[in-house]
Design an enzyme around this catalytic site. Sequence first.
Site, PDB file in Angstrom:
ATOM      1  N   GLY A   1      -4.611  -4.307  -3.768  1.00 10.13           N
ATOM      2  CA  GLY A   1      -5.603  -3.262  -4.018  1.00 10.13           C
ATOM      3  C   GLY A   1      -4.834  -2.021  -4.410  1.00 10.13           C
ATOM      4  N   HIS A   2      -4.857  -1.676  -5.682  1.00  5.62           N
ATOM      5  CA  HIS A   2      -4.064  -0.546  -6.178  1.00  5.62           C
ATOM      6  C   HIS A   2      -5.009   0.590  -6.556  1.00  5.62           C
ATOM      7  CE1 HIS A   2      -0.517  -3.421  -7.248  1.00  5.62           C
ATOM      8  NE2 HIS A   2      -0.817  -3.414  -5.974  1.00  5.62           N
TER       9      HIS A   2
ATOM     10  N   GLN B   1       1.917  -6.031  -3.232  1.00  9.12           N
ATOM     11  CA  GLN B   1       2.385  -6.170  -1.845  1.00  9.12           C
ATOM     12  C   GLN B   1       3.672  -5.341  -1.660  1.00  9.12           C
ATOM     13  OE1 GLN B   1       1.366  -9.467  -3.500  1.00  9.12           O
ATOM     14  NE2 GLN B   1      -0.538  -8.520  -2.910  1.00  9.12           N
TER      15      GLN B   1
ATOM     16  N   LYS C   1       1.709   2.161  -5.129  1.00 12.32           N
ATOM     17  CA  LYS C   1       2.232   1.606  -6.392  1.00 12.32           C
ATOM     18  C   LYS C   1       1.308   1.899  -7.565  1.00 12.32           C
ATOM     19  CE  LYS C   1       2.252  -2.414  -4.351  1.00 12.32           C
ATOM     20  NZ  LYS C   1       2.041  -2.062  -2.928  1.00 12.32           N
TER      21      LYS C   1
ATOM     22  N   ASP D   1       0.806  -1.231   0.000  1.00 15.63           N
ATOM     23  CA  ASP D   1       0.000   0.000   0.000  1.00 15.63           C
ATOM     24  C   ASP D   1       0.833   1.273   0.000  1.00 15.63           C
ATOM     25  OD1 ASP D   1      -2.198  -1.713   0.145  1.00 15.63           O
ATOM     26  OD2 ASP D   1      -2.138  -1.725   2.331  1.00 15.63           O
TER      27      ASP D   1
HETATM   28  P1  GDP Z   1      -0.826   0.324  -3.524  1.00 18.01           P
HETATM   29  O1  GDP Z   1      -1.421  -0.953  -3.075  1.00 18.01           O
HETATM   30  O2  GDP Z   1       0.637   0.400  -3.284  1.00 18.01           O
HETATM   31  O3  GDP Z   1      -1.200   0.685  -4.936  1.00 18.01           O
HETATM   32  O4  GDP Z   1      -1.464   1.462  -2.591  1.00 18.01           O
HETATM   33  P2  GDP Z   1      -3.010   1.583  -2.137  1.00 18.01           P
HETATM   34  O5  GDP Z   1      -3.798   2.101  -3.280  1.00 18.01           O
HETATM   35  O6  GDP Z   1      -3.482   0.337  -1.495  1.00 18.01           O
HETATM   36  O7  GDP Z   1      -2.888   2.635  -0.973  1.00 18.01           O
HETATM   37  C1  GDP Z   1      -2.355   3.903  -1.173  1.00 18.01           C
HETATM   38  C2  GDP Z   1      -3.412   4.931  -0.756  1.00 18.01           C
HETATM   39  O8  GDP Z   1      -2.805   6.206  -0.642  1.00 18.01           O
HETATM   40  C3  GDP Z   1      -4.519   5.096  -1.771  1.00 18.01           C
HETATM   41  O9  GDP Z   1      -5.698   5.435  -1.102  1.00 18.01           O
HETATM   42  C4  GDP Z   1      -4.019   6.256  -2.635  1.00 18.01           C
HETATM   43  O10 GDP Z   1      -5.085   6.966  -3.246  1.00 18.01           O
HETATM   44  C5  GDP Z   1      -3.358   7.101  -1.601  1.00 18.01           C
HETATM   45  N1  GDP Z   1      -2.198   7.898  -2.066  1.00 18.01           N
HETATM   46  C6  GDP Z   1      -1.244   7.569  -2.967  1.00 18.01           C
HETATM   47  N2  GDP Z   1      -0.296   8.525  -3.022  1.00 18.01           N
HETATM   48  C7  GDP Z   1      -0.669   9.484  -2.143  1.00 18.01           C
HETATM   49  C8  GDP Z   1      -0.080  10.722  -1.705  1.00 18.01           C
HETATM   50  O11 GDP Z   1       0.978  11.119  -2.143  1.00 18.01           O
HETATM   51  N3  GDP Z   1      -0.760  11.431  -0.754  1.00 18.01           N
HETATM   52  C9  GDP Z   1      -1.945  10.993  -0.231  1.00 18.01           C
HETATM   53  N4  GDP Z   1      -2.517  11.735   0.714  1.00 18.01           N
HETATM   54  N5  GDP Z   1      -2.512   9.833  -0.604  1.00 18.01           N
HETATM   55  C10 GDP Z   1      -1.879   9.085  -1.533  1.00 18.01           C
HETATM   56  P1  IMO Z   2      -0.955  -4.199  -2.244  1.00 10.06           P
HETATM   57  O1  IMO Z   2      -0.525  -4.727  -3.588  1.00 10.06           O
HETATM   58  C1  IMO Z   2      -1.005  -4.696   2.072  1.00 10.06           C
HETATM   59  C2  IMO Z   2      -1.050  -8.802   3.618  1.00 10.06           C
HETATM   60  C3  IMO Z   2      -2.303  -9.262   4.326  1.00 10.06           C
HETATM   61  C4  IMO Z   2      -1.721 -10.272   5.290  1.00 10.06           C
HETATM   62  C5  IMO Z   2      -0.604 -10.916   4.479  1.00 10.06           C
HETATM   63  C6  IMO Z   2      -0.984 -12.212   3.788  1.00 10.06           C
HETATM   64  O2  IMO Z   2      -2.255  -3.482  -2.282  1.00 10.06           O
HETATM   65  O3  IMO Z   2       0.139  -3.436  -1.595  1.00 10.06           O
HETATM   66  P2  IMO Z   2      -2.487 -12.841   1.716  1.00 10.06           P
HETATM   67  O4  IMO Z   2      -3.895 -12.471   1.370  1.00 10.06           O
HETATM   68  O5  IMO Z   2      -1.485 -12.418   0.713  1.00 10.06           O
HETATM   69  O6  IMO Z   2      -2.372 -14.293   2.079  1.00 10.06           O
HETATM   70  O7  IMO Z   2      -2.180 -12.041   3.078  1.00 10.06           O
HETATM   71  O8  IMO Z   2      -0.232  -9.960   3.490  1.00 10.06           O
HETATM   72  N1  IMO Z   2      -1.271  -8.262   2.253  1.00 10.06           N
HETATM   73  C7  IMO Z   2      -1.210  -6.967   1.941  1.00 10.06           C
HETATM   74  N2  IMO Z   2      -1.025  -5.883   2.720  1.00 10.06           N
HETATM   75  N3  IMO Z   2      -1.123  -4.555   0.747  1.00 10.06           N
HETATM   76  C8  IMO Z   2      -1.281  -5.632  -0.048  1.00 10.06           C
HETATM   77  O9  IMO Z   2      -1.256  -5.538  -1.403  1.00 10.06           O
HETATM   78  C9  IMO Z   2      -1.371  -6.907   0.545  1.00 10.06           C
HETATM   79  N4  IMO Z   2      -1.545  -8.159   0.069  1.00 10.06           N
HETATM   80  C10 IMO Z   2      -1.467  -8.965   1.123  1.00 10.06           C
HETATM   81  O10 IMO Z   2      -2.931  -8.202   4.993  1.00 10.06           O
HETATM   82  O11 IMO Z   2      -1.133  -9.620   6.382  1.00 10.06           O
HETATM   83 MG    MG Z   3      -2.918  -1.642  -1.784  1.00 13.17          MG
END
Ligand code: GDP
Ligand code: IMO
Ligand code: MG
Length: 430
Positions: free
Chosen positions: A41-42, A231, A17, A14
């Site tokens: 979840g991107h 991840q 990416k 998270d």
């Molecule tokens: P990913 O899994 O690495 O793609 O990241 P996620 O989407 O799960 O989580 C990142 C969260 O931070 C999302 O809600 C994005 O919309 C938000 N986000 C990304 N970059 C920024 C930033 O520079 N500032 C803020 N405030 N939010 C951001």
């Molecule tokens: P993105 O791509 C954050 C965590 C789960 C759990 C562990 C194992 O959005 O960054 P799994 O379902 O893979 O067997 O879970 O890994 N986990 C993540 N945490 N971002 C993710 O993906 C994750 N994918 C798995 O919360 O602790």
């Molecule tokens: Mg994510």
Amino acid sequence: MSKVDVLLGLQWGDEGKGKIVDVMTPEYDVIARFQGGPNAGHTLEFNGIKHVLHIIPSGIFHKEKLNVIGNGVLIEPAIFSDEVEALREKGVEPTDNLYISKKAHLILPSHRLLDAANEQAKGNAKIGSTLKGIGPAYTDKIARTGIRVGDTLEFDFREKYQLLKFQHLQLAKTLNFDIDSFRINNMTLDEYEVKWMDSLDTLRKFKLINSEYFINKCLKEGKKVLAEGAQGSMLDIDFGSYPFVTSSSTVTAGVCSGLGVAPSAIGRVMGITKAYCTRVGAGPFPTELFDETGRTLCEIGHEYGATTGRSRRCGWIDMPALRYACMLNGVTDLIVTKPDVMNDFDEIKMCTEYIINGEETDEIPFEYNEVEIKPKLSVFPGWKQDISYAKKYEDLPKQLTDYLGIIEKQTGIRICAVSISPDRKDVLFK
Ligand code: GDP
Ligand code: IMO
Ligand code: MG
């Protein structure tokens, strides 16, 4: 021959990416996912609309760019089909520019059942899995009992499916799991299976390819390929905080096996880190904050899982973990996201070393999960202002660029970009 650039998370996932891949897509011809599955979840945001992708690469909104789901990825057809539908509702037709590896493995409904059964059996030692079936599906891949996307085109697919499902149900029974009460999206296993089978039709409408040939051909033609990680490095199956990890190779090495490219074909490795730290699910997190500051990071940063909605644990940035991730990945460029979340902070802290049994160390210990780790914290002044006005790196307040400079010094790697909002337009390149 061009090279594959890599963009991956350096923390526990998270890091942002999806957003950064979307921003960088115009520079590339092909965006390819190499591991993970719907546990990811991107999030992308542009024109005031938020999009969450799970299996589909984050380049999908750029019509003229190709997206590839590589052999290292796990596909859950029903989730994939819902994702395709959600894109169509937004006017995006992914069959045009998304190719899928025939060698990518499938997550069956019964893998999801087993994921839940395994977690239940672990009791207090739960991993906090996203319950998408990741662990059991990769288990079958490695055990050589899995079913691949290409296998769904074969005459004996149903037979293979039934056999594997039967084995899964037997295993769930030995774990004393209540199969009849199990639900996926309020559906029983049998009901969900109908949806899952139907969704195979959606999957089969895509171009199913031998993606290793496709990617290598692209490189030969001088096309630019970006590999999108899911991840984060601290969730890597080998190097993460085992067993509190995911079941794939989330580090650069995973690009080679997950796309079929040689190590010598890897180019830039862009590693993403938040300006602080988060983690979802169980496992060690030495800089975790249990106080008001932690809650503020969670609230202002909207730190709720994009896949499960769970609130993310929050803490200060962890340099021993970040340096470890940079070492494992061969990071050439750092990207820092979300410093804007700390705009109102009087002071910002950074863990520079771990203190274990009174001794300072820079290493992630083997006993990461058991041993008590005290973070050695450095304190920096906050910038105490809204930074949304910034249009280029130089516009950022000095306290923030100083803080970013310390991250560069601590890792020995230059920062190439800073993100300051969820929106596509707010990335400042350096
Ligand atoms: P990913 O899994 O690495 O793609 O990241 P996620 O989407 O799960 O989580 C990142 C969260 O931070 C999302 O809600 C994005 O919309 C938000 N986000 C990304 N970059 C920024 C930033 O520079 N500032 C803020 N405030 N939010 C951001
Ligand atoms: P993105 O791509 C954050 C965590 C789960 C759990 C562990 C194992 O959005 O960054 P799994 O379902 O893979 O067997 O879970 O890994 N986990 C993540 N945490 N971002 C993710 O993906 C994750 N994918 C798995 O919360 O602790
Ligand atoms: Mg994510």
